[in-house]
Write an enzyme that holds these catalytic residues in place. Structure first.
Site, PDB file in Angstrom:
ATOM      1  N   GLY A  12       0.820  -1.215   0.000  1.00  0.00           N
ATOM      2  CA  GLY A  12       0.000   0.000   0.000  1.00  0.00           C
ATOM      3  C   GLY A  12       0.842   1.248   0.000  1.00  0.00           C
ATOM      4  N   TYR A 148     -14.573  -1.520   8.917  1.00  0.00           N
ATOM      5  CA  TYR A 148     -13.208  -1.038   9.094  1.00  0.00           C
ATOM      6  C   TYR A 148     -12.714  -1.338  10.513  1.00  0.00           C
ATOM      7  CZ  TYR A 148      -9.227   2.188   8.782  1.00  0.00           C
ATOM      8  OH  TYR A 148      -7.973   2.731   8.784  1.00  0.00           O
ATOM      9  N   LYS A 152      -9.510  -3.737  11.506  1.00  0.00           N
ATOM     10  CA  LYS A 152      -8.343  -3.188  12.201  1.00  0.00           C
ATOM     11  C   LYS A 152      -8.175  -3.787  13.603  1.00  0.00           C
ATOM     12  CE  LYS A 152      -6.755  -0.588   8.929  1.00  0.00           C
ATOM     13  NZ  LYS A 152      -5.462  -0.935   8.287  1.00  0.00           N
TER      14      LYS A 152
END
Length: 240
Positions: A12, A148, A152
């Site tokens: 990323g 999300y 995480k």
């Protein structure tokens, strides 16, 4: 904290936090390999003498080819930073199966794919350092980000377990959990939203990619010999 001779992979790395981390490690003398899904954005790295390999971390075959290419080129892999991640925000009652799956597959399964592949050469070397990028949202939650937050939080649990598995081989695994960092991902916020966020941060400012990069640099450098299995917040005091 020079990193000369250290072969480093950053996922990323085309923008935002990942790009800042890759730049910091490159400037410290590391041999940096960057990857991402956008070949056009990766192309800029080649001008700096950085090996850029397009790959989708959700694709096991592409991850295997990525690591195989790094090993063929350099013969070792010392540091891995798993930064690849996406958001698909929305209230749970309206969240589609696709938005749930895409976030979990990229943020959590993608990290698993990379770690499973890179751990083999590290075990043979009997040393290595892995930093997985989580988020304060994985600790405190946030409305409209159940997918999300779940991904995480999963990064944190995964990293603790992996740290215990590989500690005897001198492989250190840690998590960095950024708070509100000024990146392309947060530019969608309005000025009013940003002002409201800053009010919650004791340091009274949002962070930068360089703030996160500095912390990652320390964790993967030779200065860190005894920190593993930890989740370190880089959030200006947001989560205290």
């Amino acid at each position: 904290m020079n990193m000369f001779g250290k072969v480093t992979l950053v996922t990323g790395a085309t923008r935002g936090i990942g790009k800042a981390i890759a730049q910091r490690l490159h400037e410290s003398g590391a041999t940096v390999v960057v990857t991402g899904r956008n070949p056009q954005l990766l192309a800029g790295w080649t001008n700096l003498g950085v090996l850029a390999i397009p790959a989708d971390v959700t694709n096991v075959t592409e991850v295997q080819a990525l690591v195989a290419k790094v090993m063929a080129e350099y013969g070792r892999l010392d540091v891995v930073v798993n930064n690849a991640g996406i958001t698909k925000d929305g209230l749970l009652m309206r969240m589609s199966d696709m938005d749930w799956q895409m976030v979990l597959e990229t943020n959590l399964t993608g990290m698993f794919n990379v770690c499973r592949e890179v751990i083999r050469p590290m075990l043979k070397q009997k040393e290595g350092k892995i930093v997985n990028i989580s988020s304060v949202i994985g600790v405190i939650g946030n409305p409209g980000q159940t997918n999300y937050a779940a991904s995480k939080a999963g990064v944190i649990g995964f990293s603790k377990a992996l740290a215990k598995e590989v500690a005897s081989r001198n492989i250190l695994v840690n998590v960095v959990a950024p708070g509100y960092i000024a990146t392309e991902m947060t530019q969608a916020l309005t000025e009013e939203q940003r002002a409201d966020i800053v009010k919650l941060i004791p340091l009274q400012r949002t962070g930068t990619g360089e703030d996160v990069a500095s912390l990652v640099h320390f964790l993967v450098s030779d200065q860190n010999k005894y920190i593993t299995g930890q989740t370190i917040h880089c959030d200006g005091g947001l989560v205290i």
